[in-house]
Each structure stands twice: as structure tokens, then as C-alpha cells.
Design a protein around this motif. Structure first.
Motif, short mmCIF file in Angstrom:
data_model
loop_
_atom_site.label_atom_id
_atom_site.label_comp_id
_atom_site.label_asym_id
_atom_site.label_seq_id
_atom_site.Cartn_x
_atom_site.Cartn_y
_atom_site.Cartn_z
N ILE A 171 0.76 -1.30 -0.01
CA ILE A 171 -0.05 0.05 -0.05
C ILE A 171 0.89 1.30 -0.02
CG2 ILE A 171 -1.72 1.22 1.27
CD1 ILE A 171 -2.53 -1.41 2.27
N SER A 172 2.19 1.20 0.75
CA SER A 172 2.81 2.40 0.97
C SER A 172 3.75 2.49 -0.59
CB SER A 172 3.68 2.30 2.06
OG SER A 172 4.69 1.22 1.95
N ALA A 173 4.46 3.36 -0.54
CA ALA A 173 5.28 3.58 -1.50
C ALA A 173 6.72 2.88 -1.38
CB ALA A 173 5.52 4.97 -1.76
N GLY A 174 6.44 1.69 -0.88
CA GLY A 174 7.77 0.86 -0.59
C GLY A 174 8.54 0.40 -1.79
N LEU A 175 9.50 -0.48 -1.65
CA LEU A 175 10.39 -0.78 -2.91
C LEU A 175 9.78 -2.19 -3.48
CD1 LEU A 175 13.93 -0.10 -1.75
CD2 LEU A 175 12.88 1.18 -3.42
N GLU A 176 9.86 -2.31 -4.68
CA GLU A 176 9.49 -3.81 -5.28
C GLU A 176 10.87 -4.30 -5.92
OE1 GLU A 176 6.40 -2.98 -7.91
OE2 GLU A 176 5.01 -2.81 -6.35
N ILE A 177 11.27 -5.41 -5.37
CA ILE A 177 12.54 -5.94 -5.96
C ILE A 177 12.09 -7.19 -6.74
CG2 ILE A 177 14.94 -6.71 -5.51
CD1 ILE A 177 14.71 -4.92 -3.02
N ARG A 178 12.67 -6.97 -8.08
CA ARG A 178 12.14 -8.31 -8.89
C ARG A 178 13.65 -8.88 -9.56
NH1 ARG A 178 7.88 -5.01 -9.65
NH2 ARG A 178 5.90 -6.30 -9.78
N VAL A 179 13.53 -10.07 -9.79
CA VAL A 179 14.84 -10.82 -9.93
C VAL A 179 14.80 -11.60 -11.08
CG1 VAL A 179 16.80 -12.29 -9.41
CG2 VAL A 179 15.91 -10.76 -7.77
N TRP A 180 15.16 -11.60 -12.19
CA TRP A 180 15.28 -12.73 -13.45
C TRP A 180 16.54 -13.35 -13.46
CZ3 TRP A 180 13.09 -7.73 -13.43
CH2 TRP A 180 11.86 -7.71 -13.84
N PRO A 181 16.58 -14.77 -12.94
CA PRO A 181 17.91 -15.54 -12.96
C PRO A 181 17.97 -16.08 -14.47
CG PRO A 181 15.98 -16.86 -11.92
CD PRO A 181 15.32 -15.36 -12.18
N SER A 182 18.68 -15.37 -15.46
CA SER A 182 18.54 -15.93 -16.73
C SER A 182 19.93 -16.86 -16.74
CB SER A 182 18.84 -14.93 -17.68
OG SER A 182 19.25 -15.12 -19.12
N GLU A 183 19.81 -18.07 -17.58
CA GLU A 183 21.03 -18.67 -17.77
C GLU A 183 22.02 -18.05 -18.60
OE1 GLU A 183 20.23 -22.91 -18.40
OE2 GLU A 183 18.48 -22.90 -16.82
#
Length: 175
Positions: free
Chosen positions: A58-70
Motif C-alpha cells: 500500500i505504501s510507496a515501498g520498494l519492489e525488487i524483482r529478479v530474473w535468473p537468466s541462464e
């Protein structure tokens, strides 16, 4: 959603480099096929992302996304719901644990604490409103704030304005 440079983490150091071809391809897919940026990256990198922070904050927090590409290394995208903050490619998978522990874990902890504080604030507001006014629909579900005081203040102002208007009209009619 493009930056003009890509940050690369390799052997404990950060360097900036030109955007790789796969990044330009993801941008092209995003624009020409009207594909969500995250899904365009999934298609180009050949892997799905993992969200390391709470989804739907809900807050303006961080979103951390990870793509583990081979084939391209591990892409990390750090963003808020409103803007892209940083994107890093961890070139060597052996560096992943050091990067995660040194840079991402503190960000994830801060984001989680911010979310917890926001939720506790809502709970506290709800408890205060319930303690002051009892059970009812006057408590705002999103913020937990009571609307009674605001409604009472507005009603008092309207009553005062009505009294002033009546006083003016009686002075004007009797003259």
C-alpha cells in the motif's frame, strides 16, 4: 521504462555499461506488442521473475524483482510503484549471494519494516476510532480514521453559517 546505461555487479564491484541487445529487444516488445515491461523481460531473458518484496504494498515501498537468466546473468530491478529506481545485472552467478546479502537484504528489510509500520498505524487508528465511537460504519476502512469528528465539525460550520444567514436576513427585513 528505459535507462540509458546498465549497472553490472561483478566480483564485488559495480561498473556501468551500454544497454545490452536483449534490453533493447524487451523495450521493442513492450512498445510494439503493448506488452508489460516485466513480461517483455521474461520473454527476452527466457525466465520468470521472482518478487523479493511484498506484493501489492500500500505504501510507496520498494519492489525488487529478479530474473535468473541462464544466458544473461541475474537481472535485478528495483522500483517503486511509481518509478524505476535501479537495475543491476549480476554477471557471475557466484556473486549472487554476496550481492543479495550486501545490497538487497538491507533494502528488503527496510521495505518490510515500512510496510509493517504503515499497517500498525492503520490498526492503531482503527482501535482509537472504535474506542472513541464504538462499533459502526463511521471508520474509514483504508486509513482506520474516524469520520465522526470531521462530520461533526462540518455540521457545526453549516449550522453556524445558517444562523449567520438568518441573522442577516432578519436585520435586512426589519430595516
Amino acid at each position: 521504462m528505459m535507462f540509458d546505461r546498465m549497472r553490472v555487479y561483478d566480483a564485488g564491484r559495480f561498473t556501468d555499461t551500454d544497454l545490452p541487445g536483449w534490453y533493447h529487444e524487451a523495450d521493442r516488445l513492450s512498445q510494439t506488442e503493448r506488452l508489460d515491461w516485466h513480461h517483455a523481460l521474461e520473454r527476452v531473458l527466457g525466465c520468470e521473475y521472482t518478487l523479493l518484496t511484498e506484493e501489492g504494498m500500500i505504501s510507496a515501498g520498494l519492489e525488487i524483482r529478479v530474473w535468473p537468466s541462464e544466458t544473461q546473468g541475474i537481472l535485478v530491478v528495483i522500483e517503486t510503484p511509481l518509478a524505476l529506481v535501479e537495475q543491476v545485472v549480476v554477471a557471475n552467478p557466484a556473486d549472487w549471494l554476496a550481492f543479495l546479502a550486501t545490497y538487497l537484504a538491507p533494502l528488503m528489510a527496510t521495505s518490510a519494516q515500512s510496510s509493517i509500520l504503515h499497517m500498525q498505524d492503520r490498526i492503531a487508528n482503527t482501535l482509537i476510532a472504535w474506542a472513541r465511537h464504538g462499533k459502526g460504519s463511521h471508520v474509514d476502512r483504508e486509513t482506520g480514521l474516524s469520520r465522526i469528528d470531521l462530520d461533526n465539525d462540518r455540521n457545526r460550520r453549516r449550522a453556524e453559517q445558517a444562523r449567520l444567514a438568518m441573522a442577516r436576513s432578519s436585520k435586512g427585513g426589519g430595516a
